[in-house]
Design a protein around this motif. Structure first.
Motif, short mmCIF file in Angstrom:
data_model
loop_
_atom_site.label_atom_id
_atom_site.label_comp_id
_atom_site.label_asym_id
_atom_site.label_seq_id
_atom_site.Cartn_x
_atom_site.Cartn_y
_atom_site.Cartn_z
N THR A 59 -48.20 -34.57 7.42
CA THR A 59 -47.38 -33.42 7.76
C THR A 59 -48.29 -32.22 7.97
O THR A 59 -49.17 -31.94 7.15
CB THR A 59 -46.37 -33.12 6.63
N VAL A 60 -48.10 -31.56 9.12
CA VAL A 60 -48.91 -30.39 9.47
C VAL A 60 -47.98 -29.26 9.90
O VAL A 60 -46.88 -29.50 10.39
CB VAL A 60 -49.91 -30.70 10.60
N SER A 61 -48.44 -28.04 9.69
CA SER A 61 -47.70 -26.85 10.13
C SER A 61 -48.67 -25.88 10.74
O SER A 61 -49.87 -25.90 10.45
CB SER A 61 -47.01 -26.18 8.93
N GLY A 62 -48.13 -25.01 11.56
CA GLY A 62 -48.97 -23.98 12.16
C GLY A 62 -48.13 -22.93 12.85
O GLY A 62 -46.98 -23.18 13.21
N GLU A 63 -48.72 -21.77 13.01
CA GLU A 63 -48.08 -20.67 13.72
C GLU A 63 -48.50 -20.75 15.18
O GLU A 63 -49.69 -20.86 15.48
CB GLU A 63 -48.53 -19.33 13.15
N VAL A 64 -47.51 -20.71 16.09
CA VAL A 64 -47.80 -20.77 17.51
C VAL A 64 -46.95 -19.78 18.27
O VAL A 64 -45.87 -19.41 17.83
CB VAL A 64 -47.55 -22.20 18.09
N GLU A 65 -47.46 -19.36 19.40
CA GLU A 65 -46.62 -18.62 20.34
C GLU A 65 -45.64 -19.62 20.93
O GLU A 65 -45.96 -20.80 21.08
CB GLU A 65 -47.48 -17.99 21.43
N ASP A 66 -44.49 -19.16 21.31
CA ASP A 66 -43.46 -20.06 21.85
C ASP A 66 -43.93 -20.80 23.10
O ASP A 66 -43.44 -21.88 23.40
CB ASP A 66 -42.17 -19.30 22.15
N ARG A 67 -44.88 -20.25 23.82
CA ARG A 67 -45.36 -20.86 25.06
C ARG A 67 -46.53 -21.83 24.85
O ARG A 67 -47.06 -22.38 25.80
CB ARG A 67 -45.77 -19.78 26.05
N THR A 68 -46.95 -22.06 23.60
CA THR A 68 -48.07 -22.93 23.32
C THR A 68 -47.71 -24.37 23.64
O THR A 68 -46.70 -24.90 23.17
CB THR A 68 -48.49 -22.83 21.83
N LEU A 69 -48.55 -25.01 24.44
CA LEU A 69 -48.33 -26.41 24.79
C LEU A 69 -48.72 -27.30 23.60
O LEU A 69 -49.62 -26.97 22.83
CB LEU A 69 -49.17 -26.79 26.01
N LEU A 70 -48.05 -28.43 23.51
CA LEU A 70 -48.33 -29.37 22.43
C LEU A 70 -49.79 -29.82 22.47
O LEU A 70 -50.44 -29.92 21.42
CB LEU A 70 -47.38 -30.56 22.51
N VAL A 71 -50.34 -30.05 23.65
CA VAL A 71 -51.74 -30.47 23.76
C VAL A 71 -52.66 -29.39 23.19
O VAL A 71 -53.66 -29.70 22.54
CB VAL A 71 -52.13 -30.86 25.21
N GLU A 72 -52.33 -28.12 23.40
CA GLU A 72 -53.14 -27.03 22.84
C GLU A 72 -53.05 -27.01 21.32
O GLU A 72 -54.05 -26.82 20.63
CB GLU A 72 -52.69 -25.69 23.40
N PHE A 73 -51.84 -27.20 20.78
CA PHE A 73 -51.66 -27.24 19.34
C PHE A 73 -52.47 -28.38 18.73
O PHE A 73 -53.17 -28.20 17.73
CB PHE A 73 -50.18 -27.38 18.99
N ILE A 74 -52.40 -29.55 19.34
CA ILE A 74 -53.12 -30.72 18.84
C ILE A 74 -54.62 -30.48 18.87
O ILE A 74 -55.33 -30.73 17.90
CB ILE A 74 -52.75 -31.98 19.65
N ARG A 75 -55.12 -29.98 19.99
CA ARG A 75 -56.57 -29.80 20.14
C ARG A 75 -57.10 -28.60 19.37
O ARG A 75 -58.13 -28.69 18.69
CB ARG A 75 -56.94 -29.66 21.62
N GLU A 76 -56.43 -27.46 19.48
CA GLU A 76 -56.96 -26.23 18.92
C GLU A 76 -56.58 -26.01 17.46
O GLU A 76 -57.42 -25.66 16.65
CB GLU A 76 -56.54 -25.05 19.79
N ASN A 77 -55.32 -26.20 17.13
CA ASN A 77 -54.89 -25.96 15.75
C ASN A 77 -55.27 -27.11 14.83
O ASN A 77 -55.67 -26.89 13.69
CB ASN A 77 -53.38 -25.73 15.69
N LEU A 78 -55.10 -28.35 15.31
CA LEU A 78 -55.35 -29.51 14.46
C LEU A 78 -56.76 -30.08 14.65
O LEU A 78 -57.17 -30.95 13.89
CB LEU A 78 -54.31 -30.59 14.75
N GLU A 79 -57.47 -29.61 15.68
CA GLU A 79 -58.83 -30.06 15.99
C GLU A 79 -58.92 -31.57 16.22
O GLU A 79 -59.90 -32.21 15.88
CB GLU A 79 -59.82 -29.59 14.92
N LEU A 80 -57.86 -32.13 16.83
CA LEU A 80 -57.86 -33.53 17.24
C LEU A 80 -58.13 -33.53 18.74
O LEU A 80 -57.23 -33.36 19.55
CB LEU A 80 -56.50 -34.18 16.92
N THR A 81 -59.37 -33.72 19.10
CA THR A 81 -59.78 -33.52 20.49
C THR A 81 -59.79 -34.80 21.33
O THR A 81 -60.24 -34.78 22.46
CB THR A 81 -61.17 -32.86 20.54
N GLY A 82 -59.28 -35.89 20.78
CA GLY A 82 -59.18 -37.11 21.57
C GLY A 82 -58.15 -37.01 22.68
O GLY A 82 -58.26 -37.66 23.71
N THR A 83 -57.14 -36.19 22.47
CA THR A 83 -56.14 -35.93 23.51
C THR A 83 -56.75 -34.92 24.46
O THR A 83 -57.09 -33.81 24.06
CB THR A 83 -54.83 -35.39 22.89
N HIS A 84 -56.90 -35.31 25.71
CA HIS A 84 -57.60 -34.45 26.67
C HIS A 84 -56.65 -33.60 27.49
O HIS A 84 -55.46 -33.88 27.59
CB HIS A 84 -58.46 -35.31 27.60
#
Length: 162
Positions: free
Chosen positions: A12-37
Motif C-alpha cells: 500500500t502506497v500513498s502520495g500527494e499529486v496534482e490532479d493532472r499527474t499521470l499514473l506513469v509519472e506517479f509510478i516513476r517519480e513518486n514510487l521510483e519504480l522506473t521499469g515502467t517507461h
C-alpha cells in the motif's frame, strides 16, 4: 493537491499529486519504480503498460487519481523473489528483447494476453494482441516466440501466474 492511495506490487502506497499527474509519472517519480517507461505519451507505443485491477492499461493516459484505490502491478512486481515470471523468463530465453526499452510493456501486455485468452495462442493471435505495443529493434519474431513459449509453460502450471 490530492492524496492517492493504491496497492502497488503488493504494498500500500500513498502520495500527494496534482490532479493532472499521470499514473506513469506517479509510478516513476513518486514510487521510483522506473521499469515502467515513458515513450509517446499518446497511448501509441505501449512501453507504459501496467496492470490495474488485473487488466493491462497504458499508464501514460491514466491519471494517478483514477488509480486511487486500485491494485497496480508493474514489471517490478511480476517476479517472485529471484524467480522470474514465466513471461520474463521466456523473453530472456528466447531473445525477445534487444535494447529493452519496449520490453516491460511487452511483458505486461503478454501476461494480460495469456491470462485473458489462455495458453492456446497462435502467432496471428499474438501479433494481433500486440498491436499498440511497438518495438523498433526486433521485428517481433522472437517476442512472439517468447510469448508462445510462456503461454505453453503457464498452461502446465497448476494456476495461471500474475
Amino acid at each position: 493537491m490530492t492524496t492517492v492511495t493504491m496497492t502497488v506490487n503488493g504494498k500500500t502506497v500513498s502520495g500527494e499529486v496534482e490532479d493532472r499527474t499521470l499514473l506513469v509519472e506517479f509510478i516513476r517519480e513518486n514510487l521510483e519504480l522506473t521499469g515502467t517507461h515513458v515513450g509517446c505519451d499518446t497511448s501509441q507505443c505501449g512501453v507504459c503498460v501496467i496492470h490495474m485491477d488485473g487488466k493491462a492499461i497504458k499508464s501514460c493516459t491514466t491519471l494517478a487519481v483514477q488509480a486511487s484505490g486500485s491494485q497496480i502491478t508493474t514489471i517490478e512486481g511480476l517476479a517472485t523473489g529471484d524467480e522470474l515470471h514465466p513471461v520474463q523468463k521466456a523473453f530472456k530465453e528466447h531473445h525477445g528483447l534487444q535494447c529493452g526499452f519496449c520490453t516491460p510493456g511487452m511483458v505486461m501486455a503478454a501476461v494480460d494476453m495469456i491470462n485473458r485468452l489462455g495458453p492456446n495462442l497462435d502467432e496471428a493471435t499474438i501479433r494481433h494482441e500486440l498491436e499498440g505495443n511497438l518495438c523498433r529493434c526486433t521485428g517481433y519474431h522472437n517476442i512472439v516466440k517468447a510469448i508462445k513459449a510462456a503461454a505453453d509453460e503457464m498452461a502446465a502450471l497448476p494456476q495461471a501466474a500474475e
